[in-house]
Enzyme design. Structure first.
Site, PDB file in Angstrom:
ATOM      1  N   HIS A   1      62.644 -10.662  79.190  1.00 30.78           N
ATOM      2  CA  HIS A   1      63.816  -9.756  79.453  1.00 30.78           C
ATOM      3  C   HIS A   1      63.568  -8.810  80.575  1.00 30.78           C
ATOM      4  O   HIS A   1      62.227  -8.741  80.880  1.00 30.78           O
ATOM      5  CB  HIS A   1      64.388  -9.032  78.454  1.00 30.78           C
ATOM      6  CG  HIS A   1      63.373  -7.823  78.087  1.00 30.78           C
ATOM      7  ND1 HIS A   1      62.331  -8.235  77.259  1.00 30.78           N
ATOM      8  CD2 HIS A   1      63.694  -6.624  78.210  1.00 30.78           C
ATOM      9  CE1 HIS A   1      61.747  -6.683  77.135  1.00 30.78           C
ATOM     10  NE2 HIS A   1      62.307  -6.093  77.880  1.00 30.78           N
TER      11      HIS A   1
ATOM     12  N   HIS B   1      60.247 -10.739  73.895  1.00 32.36           N
ATOM     13  CA  HIS B   1      61.323 -11.633  74.369  1.00 32.36           C
ATOM     14  C   HIS B   1      61.535 -11.475  76.017  1.00 32.36           C
ATOM     15  O   HIS B   1      61.501 -10.423  76.091  1.00 32.36           O
ATOM     16  CB  HIS B   1      62.604 -11.149  73.668  1.00 32.36           C
ATOM     17  CG  HIS B   1      63.620 -12.344  73.760  1.00 32.36           C
ATOM     18  ND1 HIS B   1      63.876 -13.003  72.692  1.00 32.36           N
ATOM     19  CD2 HIS B   1      64.418 -12.811  74.787  1.00 32.36           C
ATOM     20  CE1 HIS B   1      65.006 -14.053  73.094  1.00 32.36           C
ATOM     21  NE2 HIS B   1      64.945 -13.777  74.380  1.00 32.36           N
TER      22      HIS B   1
ATOM     23  N   ASN C   1      59.536  -5.274  83.215  1.00 34.62           N
ATOM     24  CA  ASN C   1      58.440  -4.907  82.991  1.00 34.62           C
ATOM     25  C   ASN C   1      57.892  -5.675  81.938  1.00 34.62           C
ATOM     26  O   ASN C   1      58.192  -5.869  80.843  1.00 34.62           O
ATOM     27  CB  ASN C   1      58.643  -3.618  81.728  1.00 34.62           C
ATOM     28  CG  ASN C   1      58.010  -2.359  82.530  1.00 34.62           C
ATOM     29  OD1 ASN C   1      57.660  -2.228  83.303  1.00 34.62           O
ATOM     30  ND2 ASN C   1      58.460  -1.127  81.766  1.00 34.62           N
TER      31      ASN C   1
ATOM     32  N   HIS D   1      62.358 -16.891  72.640  1.00 33.41           N
ATOM     33  CA  HIS D   1      61.566 -16.001  72.117  1.00 33.41           C
ATOM     34  C   HIS D   1      60.161 -16.148  73.004  1.00 33.41           C
ATOM     35  O   HIS D   1      59.439 -15.090  73.141  1.00 33.41           O
ATOM     36  CB  HIS D   1      61.341 -15.432  70.820  1.00 33.41           C
ATOM     37  CG  HIS D   1      60.453 -14.051  70.752  1.00 33.41           C
ATOM     38  ND1 HIS D   1      61.435 -12.967  70.650  1.00 33.41           N
ATOM     39  CD2 HIS D   1      59.382 -13.924  70.307  1.00 33.41           C
ATOM     40  CE1 HIS D   1      60.592 -11.941  70.472  1.00 33.41           C
ATOM     41  NE2 HIS D   1      59.228 -12.433  70.189  1.00 33.41           N
TER      42      HIS D   1
ATOM     43  N   GLN E   1      65.486  -5.643  83.305  1.00 33.89           N
ATOM     44  CA  GLN E   1      66.657  -4.527  83.096  1.00 33.89           C
ATOM     45  C   GLN E   1      67.139  -4.223  84.180  1.00 33.89           C
ATOM     46  O   GLN E   1      66.609  -4.501  85.560  1.00 33.89           O
ATOM     47  CB  GLN E   1      65.742  -3.291  82.455  1.00 33.89           C
ATOM     48  CG  GLN E   1      65.156  -3.269  81.144  1.00 33.89           C
ATOM     49  CD  GLN E   1      64.834  -2.057  80.622  1.00 33.89           C
ATOM     50  OE1 GLN E   1      65.636  -1.186  80.585  1.00 33.89           O
ATOM     51  NE2 GLN E   1      63.650  -1.887  79.982  1.00 33.89           N
TER      52      GLN E   1
ATOM     53  N   CYS F   1      66.722 -11.675  70.454  1.00 40.50           N
ATOM     54  CA  CYS F   1      67.026 -13.248  70.070  1.00 40.50           C
ATOM     55  C   CYS F   1      68.356 -13.597  69.712  1.00 40.50           C
ATOM     56  O   CYS F   1      69.101 -12.425  69.152  1.00 40.50           O
ATOM     57  CB  CYS F   1      65.955 -13.575  68.840  1.00 40.50           C
ATOM     58  SG  CYS F   1      64.318 -14.238  69.451  1.00 40.50           S
TER      59      CYS F   1
ATOM     60  N   CYS G   1      63.363  -9.737  66.144  1.00 36.51           N
ATOM     61  CA  CYS G   1      63.498  -9.411  67.693  1.00 36.51           C
ATOM     62  C   CYS G   1      65.027  -8.943  67.886  1.00 36.51           C
ATOM     63  O   CYS G   1      65.933  -9.806  67.476  1.00 36.51           O
ATOM     64  CB  CYS G   1      63.228 -10.764  68.305  1.00 36.51           C
ATOM     65  SG  CYS G   1      63.807 -10.446  70.236  1.00 36.51           S
TER      66      CYS G   1
ATOM     67  N   SER H   1      58.472  -3.275  75.230  1.00 43.12           N
ATOM     68  CA  SER H   1      58.393  -2.997  73.700  1.00 43.12           C
ATOM     69  C   SER H   1      58.858  -4.356  73.065  1.00 43.12           C
ATOM     70  O   SER H   1      58.712  -4.225  71.708  1.00 43.12           O
ATOM     71  CB  SER H   1      59.610  -1.919  73.245  1.00 43.12           C
ATOM     72  OG  SER H   1      60.880  -2.506  73.908  1.00 43.12           O
TER      73      SER H   1
HETATM   74  P1  H2U Z   1      61.415  -2.691  77.503  1.00 40.86           P
HETATM   75  O1  H2U Z   1      60.425  -3.236  76.205  1.00 40.86           O
HETATM   76  O2  H2U Z   1      61.055  -3.186  78.730  1.00 40.86           O
HETATM   77  O3  H2U Z   1      61.553  -1.344  77.591  1.00 40.86           O
HETATM   78  O4  H2U Z   1      62.869  -3.585  77.314  1.00 40.86           O
HETATM   79  C1  H2U Z   1      63.584  -3.349  75.866  1.00 40.86           C
HETATM   80  C2  H2U Z   1      64.934  -2.801  76.301  1.00 40.86           C
HETATM   81  O5  H2U Z   1      65.950  -3.228  75.285  1.00 40.86           O
HETATM   82  C3  H2U Z   1      64.701  -1.049  75.995  1.00 40.86           C
HETATM   83  O6  H2U Z   1      65.181  -0.517  77.211  1.00 40.86           O
HETATM   84  C4  H2U Z   1      66.437  -2.099  74.777  1.00 40.86           C
HETATM   85  C5  H2U Z   1      65.628  -0.794  74.983  1.00 40.86           C
HETATM   86  O7  H2U Z   1      66.510   0.305  75.066  1.00 40.86           O
HETATM   87  N1  H2U Z   1      66.908  -2.388  73.318  1.00 40.86           N
HETATM   88  C6  H2U Z   1      68.229  -2.070  73.115  1.00 40.86           C
HETATM   89  O8  H2U Z   1      69.134  -1.868  74.100  1.00 40.86           O
HETATM   90  N2  H2U Z   1      68.782  -2.560  71.792  1.00 40.86           N
HETATM   91  C7  H2U Z   1      67.916  -2.768  70.658  1.00 40.86           C
HETATM   92  O9  H2U Z   1      68.331  -2.810  69.752  1.00 40.86           O
HETATM   93  C8  H2U Z   1      66.457  -2.743  71.035  1.00 40.86           C
HETATM   94  C9  H2U Z   1      66.040  -2.447  72.391  1.00 40.86           C
HETATM   95 ZN    ZN Z   2      63.464 -12.782  70.830  1.00 43.17          ZN
END
Ligand code: H2U
Ligand code: ZN
Length: 331
Positions: free
Chosen positions: A161, A159, A148, A108, A163, A47, A44, A156
């Site tokens: 989170h 974990h 989201n 996580h 934004q 994490c 992840c 995606s």
């Molecule tokens: P979402 O799955 O809600 O999109 O959130 C994951 C976000 O984390 C996504 O915007 C960011 C993605 O761009 N991310 C990073 O900034 N770095 C990473 O190494 C993986 C994901």
């Molecule tokens: Zn995680």
């Protein structure tokens, strides 16, 4: 009987067709959530202690962790050039901004709804601080804080989170809500959402949860089956108006509301949830800080598709907002 309802915040209409609830469903089944994730996932990117994109290693964080999105949709260095000469079919504007990711917990395997109230308060404290830094100080016009949740919503990563996307412009939804709230405030001298909440608390049928400072309703004009609107019972215009007391009561009602969502179908409810408050600039008095929560599910295995008539004409719903509120209230 079929009827249409008006959304005073956006000016849109929604078609309500309660008689259709009985129709059989043979379409796609909404995917069930995957097996519960581990407490720490070595693969992840969010994490503690793990390697993210561009070889950045996350600190061994405790509590809430904020970092600049490695794949941002906005760039702070985007050219701030003079506006291009008007072109009839290719109008465009530069967009400057920043995108951040906010991990709600080092663990996580938890969701925002499962965090203890004190940890949800920490999340809200970070929302306040981010808003103060990005909008309060005048750096950007608007910061969209959102979560989201769930693969069904395109999330995606399991974990927990959210934004934050901040930009030097007021996006469509905010522009529409600003216009309607300003018009109401000018005409009546009161905030639209104060008047609306007073009406809902009196009516009762669409109230899902409440405490002394906040209330959650399925709005009269809800589009998504179990959509809710979380409103302040005080004159809270943006996150700058959220003090420590309001933060504590907000954590309590958020936990209550999100737990009801998870109980409704006995699965972690997918959703998009986010905050709307006064953008930087004039017209603040008309605004009330509020959250929209948009879960896509109609039944535990049936997702509501916004397609066909909804894409081409206007949103339509079968389940009434009153029935949805009763089920959430009881969950
Ligand atoms: P979402 O799955 O809600 O999109 O959130 C994951 C976000 O984390 C996504 O915007 C960011 C993605 O761009 N991310 C990073 O900034 N770095 C990473 O190494 C993986 C994901
Ligand atoms: Zn995680």
């Amino acid at each position: 009987m079929p009827h249409r309802r008006h959304n005073p915040l956006t000016g849109d209409w929604v078609l309500v067709s309660p008689q259709r609830m009985a129709r059989p469903w043979h379409g796609e089944e909404a995917p069930r959530p995957r097996p519960p994730p581990p407490r720490h996932d070595p693969t992840c990117a969010l994490c503690p202690g793990n390697r993210r994109a561009a070889s950045i290693v996350n600190p061994d964080y405790d509590g809430v962790f904020v970092f600049d999105n490695d794949y941002p949709a906005l760039a702070a260095g985007a050219p701030n050039e003079p506006e291009p000469p008007p072109a009839p079919f290719t109008p465009n504007r530069p967009a400057r901004g920043v995108c951040r990711v906010l991990c709600f917990s080092p663990r996580h395997d938890v969701t925002l709804s499962q965090l203890p109230a004190a940890q949800i308060e920490t999340v809200i404290a970070v929302w306040r601080a981010q808003f103060a830094e990005l909008v309060g100080g005048g750096a950007y016009r608007w910061a969209q804080i959102f979560e989201n949740r769930g693969a069904m919503m395109g999330c995606s990563n399991a974990h927990p989170h959210g934004q934050i996307w901040a930009g030097d412009f007021v996006p469509n939804e905010l522009r529409r809500e600003a216009r309607t709230q300003l018009a109401h405030h000018r005409a009546r001298g009161r905030a639209l959402l104060d008047d609306y909440l007073a009406f809902e608390l009196q009516a009762g049928a669409r109230v899902v949860a409440q405490n002394d400072d906040w209330a959650a309703v399925v709005p009269y004009w809800a589009v998504w089956p179990f959509e809710t609107l979380l409103l302040p019972r005080r004159a809270v215009r943006d996150f700058a108006d959220v003090d420590d007391d309001l933060q504590a009561s907000l954590a309590a009602i958020l936990r209550d509301l999100l737990t009801k969502y998870d109980r409704l179908f006995a699965r972690p409810m997918p959703y998009s949830m986010g905050w709307h408050g006064a953008p930087g600039g004039a017209g603040k008095a008309a605004w009330r800080l509020h959250a929209h929560c948009y879960p896509p599910l109609l039944r535990d295995d049936t997702r509501k598709f916004m397609v066909g008539y909804e894409m081409l004409a206007e949103p339509q719903r079968d389940l009434t907002p009153e029935a949805a509120a009763a089920r959430l209230r009881d969950a």
